[in-house]
Write a protein that holds these residues in place. Structure first.
Motif, PDB file in Angstrom:
ATOM      1  N   SER A  93      -3.948   7.213  -3.743  1.00  0.00           N
ATOM      2  CA  SER A  93      -3.486   6.137  -2.882  1.00  0.00           C
ATOM      3  C   SER A  93      -3.441   4.872  -3.733  1.00  0.00           C
ATOM      4  O   SER A  93      -4.155   4.756  -4.733  1.00  0.00           O
TER       5      SER A  93
ATOM      6  N   PRO B 177      -6.738  10.061   0.304  1.00  0.00           N
ATOM      7  CA  PRO B 177      -7.491   8.886   0.763  1.00  0.00           C
ATOM      8  C   PRO B 177      -8.750   8.581  -0.037  1.00  0.00           C
ATOM      9  O   PRO B 177      -9.182   7.431  -0.095  1.00  0.00           O
TER      10      PRO B 177
ATOM     11  N   THR C  87       0.837  -1.191   0.000  1.00  0.00           N
ATOM     12  CA  THR C  87       0.000   0.000   0.000  1.00  0.00           C
ATOM     13  C   THR C  87       0.880   1.252   0.000  1.00  0.00           C
ATOM     14  O   THR C  87       2.011   1.233   0.485  1.00  0.00           O
TER      15      THR C  87
ATOM     16  N   THR D  97       0.110   5.611   0.502  1.00  0.00           N
ATOM     17  CA  THR D  97      -0.914   6.595   0.817  1.00  0.00           C
ATOM     18  C   THR D  97      -0.762   7.859  -0.012  1.00  0.00           C
ATOM     19  O   THR D  97       0.302   8.472  -0.050  1.00  0.00           O
TER      20      THR D  97
ATOM     21  N   LEU E 221      -8.327   6.090  -5.105  1.00  0.00           N
ATOM     22  CA  LEU E 221      -7.603   4.833  -4.907  1.00  0.00           C
ATOM     23  C   LEU E 221      -7.379   4.109  -6.229  1.00  0.00           C
ATOM     24  O   LEU E 221      -8.318   3.880  -7.001  1.00  0.00           O
TER      25      LEU E 221
ATOM     26  N   ALA F 169     -12.436   5.578   0.389  1.00  0.00           N
ATOM     27  CA  ALA F 169     -12.189   5.841  -1.030  1.00  0.00           C
ATOM     28  C   ALA F 169     -13.513   5.915  -1.775  1.00  0.00           C
ATOM     29  O   ALA F 169     -14.350   5.015  -1.670  1.00  0.00           O
TER      30      ALA F 169
ATOM     31  N   THR G  69      -7.331  -0.168   4.728  1.00  0.00           N
ATOM     32  CA  THR G  69      -6.367   0.941   4.711  1.00  0.00           C
ATOM     33  C   THR G  69      -6.974   2.234   4.190  1.00  0.00           C
ATOM     34  O   THR G  69      -6.649   3.322   4.676  1.00  0.00           O
ATOM     35  N   PHE G  70      -7.870   2.118   3.217  1.00  0.00           N
ATOM     36  CA  PHE G  70      -8.491   3.300   2.615  1.00  0.00           C
ATOM     37  C   PHE G  70     -10.011   3.131   2.612  1.00  0.00           C
ATOM     38  O   PHE G  70     -10.640   2.986   1.560  1.00  0.00           O
TER      39      PHE G  70
END
Length: 394
Positions: free
Chosen positions: A144, A94, A89, A91, A97, A201, A197-198
């Motif tokens: 991201s 955010p 991943t 960043t 994606l 999105a 993680t996101f």
């Protein structure tokens, strides 16, 4: 009483249709419709969602984090030869994606031409193509990223183990007597990482090169819908994943179907979906059932790599006819949401991860600009298929 009944009927009609008499009709359901979602669940496309979390996460530089999964004795995400699988991943903004699936050939019985190790494809990658995050001409510069290496041999879609001592001998690892075609498992682990993680999105592009392009146009968009819902602005970019099949290569088709077992995941109403036939019908089914998804296909009409894998090295015109026709069917059915960028007279393979992303053109349109129009939903995003009569100069 009649007045009351009429009012009640009008109210019910309003709920069902969103209109009464001359009032504007309601729009079609946004995104993937509920029946299609149910069919995908019934077929098991989502069977691995939420099953795996990484056992370690490590900073590997340039903003990238490596997330490694436990093979769990062969039950977890795993590469074809039994080694651990990792997802990466990075960043950026955010809400934007890019989920990217790497390429690396394919493996089936007596045909062993695939990447076997996740470690062989680890970022940081060279700063070229979409990985040049400093380029003002890169439409993904501020995105991201979730990056999935490819090492399952089954285009991120298989779900089967094959006992095959010849495979280990072919790759120089005699102890590898089983091929673990865990494409769907690995892909789902990556999608779970994306959501974890996101989570917020709202603009997502699923993309892939070569075998990863096939995976990106397979079950990946369905998993995004299942994890993120229908409000997400979802696009799919296939970078030279042929998707089409040379139907004369019957032995190869049968071997892939038996070894990868992809057909078990086809939705029941996709009557043309057949792991012994073309694979474009799954894309058609998705476009028919997902009202807002948009998909792009890039290819060169003499792609040497794809001609090798499709047993069409000696027939470049046959290869062109195949990709133009099959992807043309999708474009004709959904001209505003499925478009091609097909370059004439070029033997190169893939472009997103190379300088070609900024220099390749079709009919004077640069690929990176066409991609920007695509993901930005601009009205002048167009379907381009260069004419075969143009000089073979590339």
């Amino acid at each position: 009483m009649k007045l009351i009944i009429n009012v009640m009927l009008c109210a019910a009609l309003t709920v069902l249709t969103g209109s009464v008499d001359s009032a504007p009709k309601s729009k079609a359901p946004r995104g993937l419709n509920p029946q299609a979602m149910e069919e995908l669940h019934d077929s098991g496309v989502d069977k691995y969602i939420g099953q795996y979390t990484p056992v370690s996460s490590t900073d590997v530089g340039d903003g990238w984090t490596k997330h490694t999964f436990d093979p769990d004795g062969g039950n977890g995400p795993i590469c074809i030869a039994g080694t651990p699988y990792s997802v990466f991943t990075r960043t950026g903004i955010p809400s934007k994606l890019l989920i990217f699936e790497q390429g690396g050939g394919a493996c089936w019985q007596d045909f062993y031409n695939c990447n076997v190790l996740s470690e062989a494809q680890e970022p940081p990658a060279p700063d070229v193509g979409i990985w040049d995050f400093d380029s003002k001409d890169n439409p993904f510069a501020d995105y991201s990223v979730v990056y999935m290496p490819y090492c399952d041999g089954s285009v991120f879609s298989g779900d089967n183990d094959v006992f095959d001592p010849a495979f280990g001998a072919a790759i120089g690892a005699p102890s590898a007597v089983v091929r673990f075609h865990r494409g769907l498992r690995n892909q789902t682990a990556g999608m779970d990482m994306a959501k974890a993680t996101f989570p917020n999105a709202s603009k997502i592009t699923v993309a892939g090169s070569s075998a990863g392009g096939v995976g990106a146009t397979g079950f990946a968009p369905f998993l995004v819908r299942m994890l993120y819902g229908n409000q997400t602005h979802l696009t799919v970019f296939n970078d030279a994943g042929p998707v089409t099949v040379n139907l004369n290569a019957t032995d190869d088709i049968a071997a892939r179907a038996a070894d990868w077992q992809i057909g078990q995941f086809y939705p029941v109403s996709c009557s043309d979906c057949d792991d012994m036939g073309q694979t474009t019908p799954l894309i058609m089914w998705r476009l028919d059932n997902d009202s807002t998804i948009r998909e792009a296909f890039y290819e060169t009409d003499m792609d040497l790599t794809n001609r090798f894998f499709m047993d069409l090295l000696a027939d470049p015109l046959g290869f062109r006819e195949l990709i133009v026709t099959e992807h043309g069917i999708l474009n004709e059915a959904h001209p505003n949401r499925y478009k091609r960028f097909i370059v004439n007279g070029d033997i190169s393979h893939t472009a997103l991860q190379s300088p070609l992303f900024y220099s390749q053109d079709a009919n004077g349109v640069l690929l990176n600009e066409w991609t920007d129009d695509f993901i930005s939903k601009r009205p002048f995003w167009i379907d381009i298929v260069e004419d075969v009569s143009q000089p073979l100069s590339r």
